[in-house]
Design an enzyme around this catalytic site. Structure first.
Site, PDB file in Angstrom:
ATOM      1  N   THR A  26       0.847  -1.198   0.000  1.00 39.34           N
ATOM      2  CA  THR A  26       0.000   0.000   0.000  1.00 39.34           C
ATOM      3  C   THR A  26       0.877   1.240   0.000  1.00 39.34           C
ATOM      4  OG1 THR A  26      -1.863  -1.087   1.067  1.00 39.34           O
ATOM      5  CG2 THR A  26      -1.689   1.291   1.373  1.00 39.34           C
ATOM      6  N   HIS A 176      -7.261 -11.108  -1.337  1.00 41.84           N
ATOM      7  CA  HIS A 176      -6.677 -10.706  -0.053  1.00 41.84           C
ATOM      8  C   HIS A 176      -7.529 -11.282   1.080  1.00 41.84           C
ATOM      9  CE1 HIS A 176      -4.375  -8.657   2.827  1.00 41.84           C
ATOM     10  NE2 HIS A 176      -4.418  -7.412   2.374  1.00 41.84           N
ATOM     11  N   ASN A 179      -4.228 -10.222   7.027  1.00 43.46           N
ATOM     12  CA  ASN A 179      -3.952  -8.933   7.681  1.00 43.46           C
ATOM     13  C   ASN A 179      -5.155  -8.260   8.325  1.00 43.46           C
ATOM     14  OD1 ASN A 179      -1.447  -9.479   6.704  1.00 43.46           O
ATOM     15  ND2 ASN A 179      -1.398  -7.856   5.175  1.00 43.46           N
ATOM     16  N   TYR A 181      -8.341  -8.016   7.324  1.00 42.63           N
ATOM     17  CA  TYR A 181      -9.381  -7.395   6.493  1.00 42.63           C
ATOM     18  C   TYR A 181     -10.578  -8.349   6.347  1.00 42.63           C
ATOM     19  CZ  TYR A 181      -5.694  -4.009   5.937  1.00 42.63           C
ATOM     20  OH  TYR A 181      -4.726  -3.079   6.212  1.00 42.63           O
ATOM     21  N   ASN A 236      -3.974  -5.632  13.038  1.00 40.77           N
ATOM     22  CA  ASN A 236      -5.358  -5.135  12.997  1.00 40.77           C
ATOM     23  C   ASN A 236      -6.247  -5.827  14.036  1.00 40.77           C
ATOM     24  OD1 ASN A 236      -5.436  -2.932  11.224  1.00 40.77           O
ATOM     25  ND2 ASN A 236      -5.469  -4.272   9.419  1.00 40.77           N
TER      26      ASN A 236
END
Length: 364
Positions: A26, A176, A179, A181, A236
């Site tokens: 990112t 994805h 992480n 999400y 996260n």
């Protein structure tokens, strides 16, 4: 004798010239108006086209899937056109590039959501985490649970995003599921408290993943699809009572879908490679018959050794690729590497993005 890291590998009908992969990174440099990739992004990826495979920065599949400012999307015609500039530039240099399909779920802020609505998640469990909004870092907003009847629409969003990626010229896509999400939030019991068909058992918690993989592999051949997991990372604010059980089930879903590769963050995302008691990456890897892509803290020596031994098939490099556009050449020749400038990682202009020198420029 040439190290196996620098030899070709086939994902179905797609041959990668080497096994050095540019990891998804990112960089928050899409156009602020519309989250559209542009010429600077094309230059950045083109510079790194000697990678065996480029996986793009995480790219939101819908406006609701956005969690940080200036991250690119793949749902509008302008975004598709912007990404086409990127893929054309990479292909002109002989490169191969996959788009990473992303929905952030609860890792978002109301200021980033359409009409200031709450972010969505499997369950209304708030994260102790921060995101980056127009005014700087902010605590993420409290999410609401996705209704059961909303899930088919979410899966359709993944299908449309994969179709758009194909229109934009991508060689394949990576889903994805790492992480912290959205898909990762469904996988882990720390964030998934549902009592319907998408919650409870590992089989149920991996159901959304399976349905997303099924729909994406109808757009791209299965060998041109990969998936990323981070089984032992707490990034996260993620947790799971039995990550080996959860991710054995998740990898079985990837194997059933016939994917080209599984991409694992080994250890804590961007930090320690140490694993918790009972964690066994080799055991997880054994459940997948396709290529295994390793990520997290690999240097030249570790990467060469891991691929030569057959322990891994591909190695994804993040920060090293960020600072070294010609990383493959530098690794092969065992030459010094540029140091990444952390102050320019997120947002900004060409500085710290497209101005890292190549080997010949350093020599000159």
């Amino acid at each position: 004798m040439q190290a196996k890291l620098f030899t070709p590998l086939s994902l179905g009908d797609l041959t990668l010239p080497n096994r050095v992969v540019m990891a998804p990174l990112t960089r928050n440099r899409a156009k602020p108006d519309g989250d559209v990739p542009h010429a600077l992004n094309a230059t950045y990826y083109e510079q790194r086209a000697s990678a065996g495979l480029i996986i793009t920065e995480a790219t939101q599949i819908t406006p609701e899937g956005k969690g940080y400012i200036q991250t690119p999307g793949i749902y509008s015609t302008e975004q598709v056109a912007g990404w086409r500039k990127v893929t054309d530039a990479v292909h002109a240099k002989g490169g191969r590039i996959f788009l990473q399909l992303w929905h952030v779920g609860r890792i978002s802020h109301v200021s980033l959501q359409p009409d200031g609505k709450q972010p969505v998640a499997p369950s209304p469990v708030a994260a102790e985490a921060q995101t980056f909004i127009a005014t700087g870092f902010a605590e993420v907003s409290e999410p609401r649970a996705l209704e059961l009847e909303e899930i088919p629409g979410l899966i359709e969003d993944y299908r449309k995003a994969a179709e758009n990626a194909r229109t934009a010229g991508f060689d394949g896509v990576e889903v994805h599921a790492a992480n912290g999400y959205l898909i990762d939030q469904f996988l882990r019991d720390g964030t998934n408290k549902r009592t319907d068909a998408y919650g409870g058992s590992a089989e149920n918690r991996t159901r959304l993943l399976a349905e997303v993989l099924e729909t994406v592999t109808k757009v791209y051949p299965a060998k041109r699809v990969g998936v990323r997991f981070s089984p032992f990372s707490k990034f996260n604010d993620m947790s799971d009572s039995d990550p080996m059980e959860t991710f054995t089930a998740a990898i079985a879903r990837a194997n059933d879908a016939g994917l080209g590769y599984v991409h694992l963050v080994e250890g804590e995302m961007g930090q320690s490679r140490d694993l918790p008691p009972g964690a066994d990456i080799a055991k997880l890897r054994a459940g997948f018959s396709g290529a295994y892509m390793a990520n997290n803290g690999y240097d030249r020596e570790r990467a060469i050794e891991a691929v030569d031994s057959g322990e891994v098939d591909l190695v994804a490099f993040g920060r090293l690729f960020l600072a070294n556009p010609d990383l493959v050449e530098r690794l092969e020749k065992d030459t010094p590497l540029n140091e990444p400038d952390q102050d320019t990682f997120y947002g900004g202009d060409a500085h710290g993005y497209t101005d890292y020198p190549r080997l010949e420029e350093v020599a000159a």
